[in-house]
Design a protein around this motif. Sequence first.
Motif, PDB file in Angstrom:
ATOM      1  N   GLU A  57       0.818  -1.226   0.000  1.00 17.28           N
ATOM      2  CA  GLU A  57       0.000   0.000   0.000  1.00 17.28           C
ATOM      3  C   GLU A  57       0.848   1.270   0.000  1.00 17.28           C
ATOM      4  O   GLU A  57       0.328   2.360  -0.240  1.00 17.28           O
ATOM      5  N   LEU A  58       2.121   1.135   0.303  1.00 23.06           N
ATOM      6  CA  LEU A  58       3.043   2.284   0.330  1.00 23.06           C
ATOM      7  C   LEU A  58       4.334   1.896  -0.373  1.00 23.06           C
ATOM      8  O   LEU A  58       4.789   0.759  -0.262  1.00 23.06           O
ATOM      9  N   SER A  59       4.929   2.851  -1.079  1.00 23.07           N
ATOM     10  CA  SER A  59       6.226   2.612  -1.727  1.00 23.07           C
ATOM     11  C   SER A  59       6.779   3.945  -2.190  1.00 23.07           C
ATOM     12  O   SER A  59       6.135   4.993  -2.027  1.00 23.07           O
ATOM     13  N   GLN A  60       7.943   3.913  -2.829  1.00 24.65           N
ATOM     14  CA  GLN A  60       8.517   5.154  -3.358  1.00 24.65           C
ATOM     15  C   GLN A  60       7.662   5.717  -4.488  1.00 24.65           C
ATOM     16  O   GLN A  60       7.809   6.879  -4.860  1.00 24.65           O
ATOM     17  N   ASP A  61       6.736   4.896  -5.016  1.00 28.87           N
ATOM     18  CA  ASP A  61       5.858   5.349  -6.096  1.00 28.87           C
ATOM     19  C   ASP A  61       4.447   5.669  -5.628  1.00 28.87           C
ATOM     20  O   ASP A  61       3.587   6.011  -6.440  1.00 28.87           O
ATOM     21  N   ILE A  62       4.178   5.522  -4.330  1.00 29.67           N
ATOM     22  CA  ILE A  62       2.833   5.776  -3.800  1.00 29.67           C
ATOM     23  C   ILE A  62       2.939   6.796  -2.674  1.00 29.67           C
ATOM     24  O   ILE A  62       3.669   6.593  -1.705  1.00 29.67           O
ATOM     25  N   SER A  63       2.211   7.892  -2.788  1.00 31.00           N
ATOM     26  CA  SER A  63       2.284   8.943  -1.771  1.00 31.00           C
ATOM     27  C   SER A  63       1.327   8.653  -0.619  1.00 31.00           C
ATOM     28  O   SER A  63       0.376   7.877  -0.770  1.00 31.00           O
ATOM     29  N   PRO A  64       1.548   9.282   0.552  1.00 31.50           N
ATOM     30  CA  PRO A  64       0.657   9.061   1.696  1.00 31.50           C
ATOM     31  C   PRO A  64      -0.799   9.396   1.391  1.00 31.50           C
ATOM     32  O   PRO A  64      -1.706   8.707   1.855  1.00 31.50           O
ATOM     33  N   LEU A  65      -1.034  10.459   0.606  1.00 27.92           N
ATOM     34  CA  LEU A  65      -2.414  10.854   0.309  1.00 27.92           C
ATOM     35  C   LEU A  65      -3.086   9.864  -0.632  1.00 27.92           C
ATOM     36  O   LEU A  65      -4.279   9.584  -0.502  1.00 27.92           O
ATOM     37  N   GLU A  66      -2.334   9.299  -1.578  1.00 26.88           N
ATOM     38  CA  GLU A  66      -2.898   8.258  -2.439  1.00 26.88           C
ATOM     39  C   GLU A  66      -3.306   7.045  -1.604  1.00 26.88           C
ATOM     40  O   GLU A  66      -4.298   6.383  -1.900  1.00 26.88           O
ATOM     41  N   ALA A  67      -2.529   6.764  -0.559  1.00 24.07           N
ATOM     42  CA  ALA A  67      -2.806   5.620   0.315  1.00 24.07           C
ATOM     43  C   ALA A  67      -3.883   5.923   1.354  1.00 24.07           C
ATOM     44  O   ALA A  67      -4.219   5.065   2.173  1.00 24.07           O
ATOM     45  N   GLY A  68      -4.425   7.156   1.344  1.00 21.49           N
ATOM     46  CA  GLY A  68      -5.489   7.522   2.279  1.00 21.49           C
ATOM     47  C   GLY A  68      -5.000   7.830   3.677  1.00 21.49           C
ATOM     48  O   GLY A  68      -5.753   7.742   4.648  1.00 21.49           O
ATOM     49  N   LEU A  69      -3.725   8.213   3.812  1.00 23.04           N
ATOM     50  CA  LEU A  69      -3.135   8.457   5.128  1.00 23.04           C
ATOM     51  C   LEU A  69      -3.025   9.956   5.437  1.00 23.04           C
ATOM     52  O   LEU A  69      -2.089  10.406   6.112  1.00 23.04           O
ATOM     53  N   ASN A  70      -4.000  10.715   4.944  1.00 20.02           N
ATOM     54  CA  ASN A  70      -3.999  12.173   5.110  1.00 20.02           C
ATOM     55  C   ASN A  70      -3.834  12.600   6.567  1.00 20.02           C
ATOM     56  O   ASN A  70      -3.160  13.595   6.861  1.00 20.02           O
ATOM     57  N   TYR A  71      -4.456  11.855   7.483  1.00 23.66           N
ATOM     58  CA  TYR A  71      -4.451  12.226   8.897  1.00 23.66           C
ATOM     59  C   TYR A  71      -3.038  12.304   9.461  1.00 23.66           C
ATOM     60  O   TYR A  71      -2.781  13.048  10.417  1.00 23.66           O
ATOM     61  N   PHE A  72      -2.115  11.554   8.890  1.00 25.92           N
ATOM     62  CA  PHE A  72      -0.750  11.476   9.424  1.00 25.92           C
ATOM     63  C   PHE A  72       0.213  12.424   8.706  1.00 25.92           C
ATOM     64  O   PHE A  72       1.420  12.337   8.885  1.00 25.92           O
ATOM     65  N   VAL A  73      -0.349  13.310   7.897  1.00 23.94           N
ATOM     66  CA  VAL A  73       0.446  14.311   7.179  1.00 23.94           C
ATOM     67  C   VAL A  73      -0.007  15.687   7.653  1.00 23.94           C
ATOM     68  O   VAL A  73      -1.120  16.122   7.361  1.00 23.94           O
ATOM     69  N   LYS A  74       0.847  16.370   8.418  1.00 27.84           N
ATOM     70  CA  LYS A  74       0.485  17.664   9.005  1.00 27.84           C
ATOM     71  C   LYS A  74       1.168  18.794   8.219  1.00 27.84           C
ATOM     72  O   LYS A  74       2.302  19.186   8.519  1.00 27.84           O
ATOM     73  N   LEU A  75       0.472  19.280   7.219  1.00 25.88           N
ATOM     74  CA  LEU A  75       1.048  20.313   6.349  1.00 25.88           C
ATOM     75  C   LEU A  75       1.275  21.632   7.088  1.00 25.88           C
ATOM     76  O   LEU A  75       2.096  22.448   6.667  1.00 25.88           O
ATOM     77  N   ASP A  76       0.560  21.835   8.193  1.00 25.80           N
ATOM     78  CA  ASP A  76       0.673  23.117   8.909  1.00 25.80           C
ATOM     79  C   ASP A  76       1.808  23.134   9.931  1.00 25.80           C
ATOM     80  O   ASP A  76       2.006  24.119  10.628  1.00 25.80           O
ATOM     81  N   LYS A  77       2.592  22.047  10.026  1.00 26.00           N
ATOM     82  CA  LYS A  77       3.635  22.006  11.063  1.00 26.00           C
ATOM     83  C   LYS A  77       4.911  22.727  10.626  1.00 26.00           C
ATOM     84  O   LYS A  77       5.821  22.927  11.406  1.00 26.00           O
ATOM     85  N   GLY A  78       5.015  23.089   9.350  1.00 27.97           N
ATOM     86  CA  GLY A  78       6.249  23.657   8.808  1.00 27.97           C
ATOM     87  C   GLY A  78       6.787  22.753   7.715  1.00 27.97           C
ATOM     88  O   GLY A  78       6.156  21.762   7.332  1.00 27.97           O
ATOM     89  N   ASP A  79       7.965  23.087   7.240  1.00 29.21           N
ATOM     90  CA  ASP A  79       8.508  22.366   6.088  1.00 29.21           C
ATOM     91  C   ASP A  79       8.980  20.964   6.473  1.00 29.21           C
ATOM     92  O   ASP A  79       9.459  20.738   7.586  1.00 29.21           O
ATOM     93  N   PHE A  80       8.817  20.022   5.560  1.00 29.44           N
ATOM     94  CA  PHE A  80       9.390  18.680   5.695  1.00 29.44           C
ATOM     95  C   PHE A  80       9.619  18.141   4.292  1.00 29.44           C
ATOM     96  O   PHE A  80       9.040  18.638   3.315  1.00 29.44           O
ATOM     97  N   ILE A  81      10.454  17.137   4.192  1.00 33.06           N
ATOM     98  CA  ILE A  81      10.802  16.603   2.872  1.00 33.06           C
ATOM     99  C   ILE A  81       9.556  16.020   2.205  1.00 33.06           C
ATOM    100  O   ILE A  81       8.873  15.174   2.787  1.00 33.06           O
ATOM    101  N   GLY A  82       9.263  16.502   0.998  1.00 37.29           N
ATOM    102  CA  GLY A  82       8.096  16.042   0.250  1.00 37.29           C
ATOM    103  C   GLY A  82       6.865  16.908   0.423  1.00 37.29           C
ATOM    104  O   GLY A  82       5.844  16.696  -0.245  1.00 37.29           O
ATOM    105  N   ARG A  83       6.953  17.918   1.305  1.00 37.35           N
ATOM    106  CA  ARG A  83       5.763  18.715   1.645  1.00 37.35           C
ATOM    107  C   ARG A  83       5.136  19.392   0.435  1.00 37.35           C
ATOM    108  O   ARG A  83       3.909  19.391   0.276  1.00 37.35           O
TER     109      ARG A  83
END
Length: 364
Positions: free
Chosen positions: A243-269
Amino acid sequence: MLKRTPLFPVYAEHGARVIDFGGWELPVQFTGIQKEHDAVRQQAGLFDVSHMGEVRVTGEDALSFLQKITTNDVAKLENGQCQYSLMCYPDGGVVDDLLVYKISDNNYMLVINASNIDKDMAWMQQHLVGRTEITNISDETAMLALQGPHAERILAKLTDAPIQTLKTFRFLPDVKVAGINALLSRTGYTGEDGFELYIDRHDAVQLWKLLLEAGQEQGLVPAGLGARDTLRFEARLPLYGQELSQDISPLEAGLNYFVKLDKGDFIGRDVIAGHKANGTPRKLVGIEMIDRGIPRPHYKVFTTEGTPIGEVTTGTQSPTFKTNIGLALIDSAYSALGTEVNVEIRGAQVKAKVVATPFYKRKP
């Protein structure tokens, strides 16, 4: 030469069938996947997960480093709390999914996937921030997972630690379990209640035996990778490489909850923020077969007109529900619940439909 965990010597006592799992010689089953799966759903199962990687992250810039390389907000962690997170490449693909444990200020432990240990260590070394030290403690650490509705009752026989009040995604950094030092957490990868015990590798065999003995009355059984996979799949918990790989992003995998865009910069943001704003071209969905056939990983998925739209990431006959179900990464245009699709099984296109996930949810 396949790697072995400290518990390899006891596998044979329980009738284990071992396989090569990412370079490790591990038990796929002991008495049978269905029996072990049912035990975890109804009583309890004990897993050897000592192949997983553990990494100590320390130093005054440890928090800044973890904020840079992971998608979740590490700053929100209290001492004794852990969180699920992901490390991403600049293009939004996933390096690995992991757990972050905050032991104290400037002192964290990461739990990473066994097949990714070398890759993850190299990635983290490449992106170190300021005064941060990372130490791979995987070889000296064993990890047992006690999972199922009776897990708490069994563990309480062997420890005075306040496990009854330990909340999910919390941990106790230094407790005694049957006299053995352990870091004890309550996360789980099965959809059931459960505990993880991180211990010195030399204590693994003794604790394994003591736990099985303590849980005999409650129906505790040793459980292998096969049941671990069917349990996590029914609960829609992702597996790296599927369900996850270098070709599948967290949002494609439905893991939006674990991605905090408002926390500041991070790799891939930047790329992930674009996905959030514009939607992802693909989406991970649940499918259930209408016609006969079991959807297996990498089976192609088509529209009912025969246009290719993606593929199955995990699929099996559900041990709990006896239905043929799967997770599939498909074009977002076909991801609405109830949409009919075709799965190619042995050269024939077989009917399925998009259904809600998780397939299984534990009753509170």
